[in-house]
Design an enzyme around this catalytic site. Structure first.
Site, PDB file in Angstrom:
ATOM      1  N   SER B 151       0.846  -1.199   0.000  1.00  0.00           N
ATOM      2  CA  SER B 151       0.000   0.000   0.000  1.00  0.00           C
ATOM      3  C   SER B 151       0.884   1.252   0.000  1.00  0.00           C
ATOM      4  O   SER B 151       1.657   1.450  -0.933  1.00  0.00           O
ATOM      5  CB  SER B 151      -0.968  -0.057   1.187  1.00  0.00           C
ATOM      6  OG  SER B 151      -1.980   0.911   1.039  1.00  0.00           O
ATOM      7  N   ASP B 228     -10.053  -5.577  -3.452  1.00  0.00           N
ATOM      8  CA  ASP B 228      -9.492  -4.492  -2.645  1.00  0.00           C
ATOM      9  C   ASP B 228     -10.362  -3.241  -2.803  1.00  0.00           C
ATOM     10  O   ASP B 228     -10.499  -2.714  -3.913  1.00  0.00           O
ATOM     11  CB  ASP B 228      -8.066  -4.228  -3.150  1.00  0.00           C
ATOM     12  CG  ASP B 228      -7.320  -3.197  -2.331  1.00  0.00           C
ATOM     13  OD1 ASP B 228      -7.967  -2.319  -1.737  1.00  0.00           O
ATOM     14  OD2 ASP B 228      -6.081  -3.284  -2.306  1.00  0.00           O
ATOM     15  N   HIS B 262      -7.450  -5.850   0.773  1.00  0.00           N
ATOM     16  CA  HIS B 262      -6.263  -4.995   0.926  1.00  0.00           C
ATOM     17  C   HIS B 262      -5.406  -5.358   2.144  1.00  0.00           C
ATOM     18  O   HIS B 262      -4.384  -4.722   2.384  1.00  0.00           O
ATOM     19  CB  HIS B 262      -6.728  -3.535   1.044  1.00  0.00           C
ATOM     20  CG  HIS B 262      -5.650  -2.518   0.885  1.00  0.00           C
ATOM     21  ND1 HIS B 262      -4.992  -2.282  -0.303  1.00  0.00           N
ATOM     22  CD2 HIS B 262      -5.076  -1.650   1.769  1.00  0.00           C
ATOM     23  CE1 HIS B 262      -4.089  -1.328  -0.155  1.00  0.00           C
ATOM     24  NE2 HIS B 262      -4.120  -0.930   1.095  1.00  0.00           N
TER      25      HIS B 262
END
Lengths: 283, 283
Positions: B151, B228, B262
């Site tokens: 991320s 995600d 995610h």
């Protein structure tokens, strides 16, 4: 008793879903959460189920996020379910005051003291209510169930299995509190939940239960870190090993591992061993 | 610059030690913690090192406890180091107000705005100071280092590798923020740290850097969950993939995985793949 559950969260991990549910518990008189590692194989056929009981301060989250059990659950085709460690949010006066008593520290017993006995019934929750919730909501094979746990949850797994011969196909524990009537955590919790009469404590003590176990022969696997700071004063494994060695109906495999401590890194190291161990009994 | 570190905690996991250290950072002007997965092989010989950069809200703990990277680090004989994601406790007014800006959200850049520029220098920390801390304190093979992250940390890994050709042997990311100048998280952070002039943002944008990369040919592996929730508006992978496809010096392997989101369950599923990927370049 309602067996309704509500999905709280779901995430994909390896070839499984890692789900958290909530339900209204009749035994505990509060809303409870629990976690489930649900391998994709469960879409095709019923699977065995493995109950995991966590230790002091844990919720249903700790095992899911830190044990690294997901891959082995998929590889071995077992559903793993992990309940919380105490009732939650019951507003019992004092339940939030200690990390080792009250919230997060239900000790898998049924309290008898006035103040605690309405909600703190984790023994009956795990033995009676939770299995019904699981079998009503997940594709589990009837009777194909085993139990394991860590620390306070190791105490829970051993005492529950020894008190209910035949209920579980196999039993194992990591670093269990194995003689709580002789350790500070256990004395505090048992005094609080069960009162000062120590005679009433013995039916929740793994060492006492192993001494007196008279059901069908039972095997169990215990892994313990030799660098565990709680080993000497709180877990008291030598007392439990002695009791097992003196009762030929309890076949203990005890492994002590140099360098490992009491935490989830130790569990993660040997979790695959434990899941394979249970899978052999569950097939 | 002092390269002294202090051991904060140590636990055994598989055939490794999982250690946390603290040190006084000159770049960030504060005390910083970092984690190390140190395989036992490091007692016998020097090993390659793999830098992990974490995402928004993380500390050095998240990767250590949730990624399940420990076994693969041991199996592949690599040291994994994971720094924190921002300076800590610097008392910059407003740094605790948002989960996506300030503490836990350093964005691996050097701030230029007056209020932030003294402490918020995560780019220089990771590129200049942290590698010196690692090579001074751990048995790492000079030059044998790779980088990956998740991320915001995927953004960090990609931008740092593209801005420093040759510094790392290999590069990979999970679910990277890959075009921050066009997403809400990035716009907020870049405005705060770099000011309103968007021209200055481009040198920290993975898509812009991939468009203009002119170093030696570089390969990278990106894994992305198709479920995600941040993929469409924040991560903007299609823009990054386009940029890589249009620059023959950037060889991207992009894998999108149905059903995964995610979080760390997704990382845990593919972490072994990534460690093996890097190990091939590091041997």
């Amino acid at each position: 008793m309602s067996t309704n559950v509500e999905l709280v969260s779901s995430a994909r991990c390896f070839q499984s879903s890692i789900n958290v549910y909530s339900h209204d518990s009749e035994e505990l008189q509060c809303k409870m959460k629990f976690g489930v590692i649900l391998p994709d194989q469960a879409k095709e056929s019923k699977l065995p189920v493995l109950y995991w009981l966590s230790g002091l301060t844990c919720t249903e989250q700790n095992f899911l996020t830190k044990s690294a059990a997901h891959k082995a659950a998929c590889d071995n085709g077992v559903i793993i379910v992990c309940p919380d460690t105490s009732p939650r949010g019951c507003n019992v006066e004092g339940e939030e005051d200690s990390w080792d008593f009250g919230t997060g520290a239900g000790f898998y017993l049924d309290a008898t003291e006035e103040k605690w006995k309405k909600h703190y019934r984790m023994y009956s929750y795990i033995v009676k209510e939770f299995p019904k919730i699981i079998s009503a909501n997940f594709p589990v094979i009837p009777g194909k169930q085993s139990i394991f746990g860590h620390s306070m949850g190791g105490h829970g797994a051993i005492t529950i299995a020894l008190k209910n011969p035949g209920m579980f196909k196999s039993l194992s524990a990591f670093s269990p509190i194995s003689n709580p009537i002789n350790g500070p955590w256990g004395k505090k919790a048992f005094t609080g939940y069960l009162g000062p009469n120590q005679e009433s404590w013995r039916c929740y003590d793994a060492t006492e239960l192993a001494k007196n176990y008279d059901g069908d022969e039972i095997e169990l696997l215990v892994d313990q870190g030799a660098a565990d700071p709680y080993l000497k004063d709180e877990l008291l494994l030598p007392n439990f090993c002695n009791a097992c060695n003196n009762n030929k109906k309890v076949k203990l495999t005890y492994r002590e591992h140099v360098g490992y401590d009491h935490g989830f890194y130790f569990i993660a190291t040997f979790i695959e061993d434990h899941i394979k161990y249970h899978a052999r009994y569950l097939k």
